[in-house]
Design a protein around this motif. Structure first.
Motif, PDB file in Angstrom:
ATOM      1  N   GLN A   1       0.846  -1.198   0.000  1.00 55.69           N
ATOM      2  CA  GLN A   1       0.000   0.000   0.000  1.00 55.69           C
ATOM      3  C   GLN A   1       0.878   1.244   0.000  1.00 55.69           C
ATOM      4  OE1 GLN A   1      -2.206  -0.741   3.579  1.00 55.69           O
ATOM      5  NE2 GLN A   1      -0.733   0.284   4.882  1.00 55.69           N
ATOM      6  N   GLU A   2       0.265   2.380  -0.288  1.00 51.43           N
ATOM      7  CA  GLU A   2       1.009   3.637  -0.317  1.00 51.43           C
ATOM      8  C   GLU A   2       1.512   3.986   1.078  1.00 51.43           C
ATOM      9  OE1 GLU A   2      -1.423   6.664  -1.971  1.00 51.43           O
ATOM     10  OE2 GLU A   2      -1.439   5.802  -3.987  1.00 51.43           O
ATOM     11  N   ALA A   3       2.617   4.751   1.118  1.00 50.33           N
ATOM     12  CA  ALA A   3       3.187   5.183   2.384  1.00 50.33           C
ATOM     13  C   ALA A   3       3.771   6.571   2.212  1.00 50.33           C
ATOM     14  CB  ALA A   3       4.268   4.199   2.841  1.00 50.33           C
ATOM     15  N   PRO A   4       3.781   7.364   3.279  1.00 52.81           N
ATOM     16  CA  PRO A   4       4.371   8.707   3.198  1.00 52.81           C
ATOM     17  C   PRO A   4       5.865   8.635   2.899  1.00 52.81           C
ATOM     18  CG  PRO A   4       3.036   8.457   5.184  1.00 52.81           C
ATOM     19  CD  PRO A   4       3.203   7.091   4.603  1.00 52.81           C
ATOM     20  N   LEU A   5       6.360   9.634   2.158  1.00 51.63           N
ATOM     21  CA  LEU A   5       7.769   9.718   1.805  1.00 51.63           C
ATOM     22  C   LEU A   5       8.394  10.850   2.614  1.00 51.63           C
ATOM     23  CD1 LEU A   5       9.772   8.409  -0.287  1.00 51.63           C
ATOM     24  CD2 LEU A   5       9.287  10.384  -1.752  1.00 51.63           C
ATOM     25  N   VAL A   6       9.485  10.561   3.353  1.00 50.96           N
ATOM     26  CA  VAL A   6      10.128  11.580   4.184  1.00 50.96           C
ATOM     27  C   VAL A   6      11.623  11.607   3.891  1.00 50.96           C
ATOM     28  CG1 VAL A   6       8.426  11.380   6.036  1.00 50.96           C
ATOM     29  CG2 VAL A   6      10.492   9.964   6.109  1.00 50.96           C
ATOM     30  N   LEU A   7      12.239  12.757   4.107  1.00 48.67           N
ATOM     31  CA  LEU A   7      13.683  12.901   3.954  1.00 48.67           C
ATOM     32  C   LEU A   7      14.353  12.594   5.282  1.00 48.67           C
ATOM     33  CD1 LEU A   7      13.823  16.224   1.892  1.00 48.67           C
ATOM     34  CD2 LEU A   7      13.830  13.869   1.043  1.00 48.67           C
ATOM     35  N   ALA A   8      15.483  11.898   5.210  1.00 41.02           N
ATOM     36  CA  ALA A   8      16.146  11.441   6.429  1.00 41.02           C
ATOM     37  C   ALA A   8      16.478  12.587   7.383  1.00 41.02           C
ATOM     38  CB  ALA A   8      17.417  10.675   6.068  1.00 41.02           C
TER      39      ALA A   8
ATOM     40  N   VAL B   1      11.745   6.243   3.763  1.00 42.07           N
ATOM     41  CA  VAL B   1      12.757   7.253   4.073  1.00 42.07           C
ATOM     42  C   VAL B   1      13.727   7.403   2.904  1.00 42.07           C
ATOM     43  CG1 VAL B   1      14.516   7.994   5.708  1.00 42.07           C
ATOM     44  CG2 VAL B   1      12.565   6.647   6.521  1.00 42.07           C
ATOM     45  N   VAL B   2      13.970   8.642   2.504  1.00 41.97           N
ATOM     46  CA  VAL B   2      14.939   8.946   1.448  1.00 41.97           C
ATOM     47  C   VAL B   2      16.294   9.191   2.091  1.00 41.97           C
ATOM     48  CG1 VAL B   2      15.540  10.487  -0.450  1.00 41.97           C
ATOM     49  CG2 VAL B   2      13.139   9.952   0.015  1.00 41.97           C
TER      50      VAL B   2
END
Length: 260
Positions: free
Chosen positions: A188-195, A224-225
């Motif tokens: 499923q979709e998930a939020p994308l965040v910067l480390a 996490v990016v």
């Protein structure tokens, strides 16, 4: 059977450095790099391989019938970086020659121009003793002066092309980014965040996703990016998983650079 016929440890150059908790003072390879390079050199012929259920074989080592004498001179430190002290790598090369090996497989970075570098001199002595030396070209490039181990007495080998599994990251605004991946799609979709935006309170933000740099309360359930760094990508992804993340996007920060 009996593939590994010898193993030695070299750690004189560590000094007062503290090793990572999971590191071993024995020849045991806890990081995977030594096992990876040994299997590339001497792995059995026609081995069927799959990663996360995706077929990636059959594969073979360069010399399937050869034996391995392992010389451990690289270590992972408590602060998360790896070191291969010159005093230890040169001692390992000299020991291999004294032990009577036929080939030295050296998959460690090094100088790109100094033929008087201690490792290059150790290789010269090895070659003079009749030992064939194969060294890795390194992970940089393609541009001028990016090949390590340029000495004429060393056979320097660059990475070869292989079948590449790719996946596409689709962001919330519809942008699509394609990259190498061996993992199945998320359910499923998930939020994308910067480390560096999910660091613990009172901690210095980091883009590298090292252990202790991610706040579980902010990371849980997210992708996490992370920036590629000197840290091992497996350790970076483990840090994300341990913090509760469901995925990691590893960004190659150098133009033209790729990492599977």
């Amino acid at each position: 059977d009996n593939k590994i016929i010898g193993a030695k440890v070299f750690r004189e150059g560590l000094g007062e450095h503290k090793l990572a908790d999971h590191e071993s003072h024995s020849p045991l390879d806890v990081h995977g790099h030594g096992s990876h390079t040994a299997s590339t050199a001497t792995g059995a012929a026609g081995t069927k391989v799959s990663v996360n259920g995706l077929p990636s074989g059959p594969i073979s080592g360069m010399a399937p019938k050869a034996h391995v004498a392992a010389y451990k001179a690289c270590w992972e430190l408590a602060e998360g970086r790896g070191v291969c002290p010159t005093v230890d790598t040169t001692a390992a090369i000299d020991a291999a020659v004294a032990d009577g090996v036929d080939i030295i497989n050296y998959s460690i970075s090094g100088t790109d121009r100094d033929l008087r570098d201690p490792v290059e001199v150790a290789f010269m002595n090895a070659a003079a003793s009749g030992v064939f030396v194969a060294a890795s070209s390194g992970n940089d490039g393609p541009k001028e002066a990016t090949t390590n181990h340029p000495s004429p007495w060393v056979t320097t080998v660059a990475a070869g092309a292989h079948a590449e599994h790719r996946k596409t990251l689709v962001t919330g605004d519809g942008q699509r980014y394609e990259g190498s991946s061996m993992t199945p799609p998320l359910p499923q979709e998930a939020p994308l965040v910067l480390a560096d935006e999910v660091a613990p309170e009172n901690a210095s933000p980091s883009t590298e996703c090292r252990a202790g740099t991610l706040d579980p309360a902010k990371v849980k359930g997210t992708i996490v990016v992370c920036d590629r760094s000197e840290a091992n990508p497996m350790d970076q992804s483990r840090a994300v998983k341990d913090a509760g993340g469901v995925g990691m996007v590893l960004v190659n920060t150098e133009p033209g650079d790729t990492l599977t």
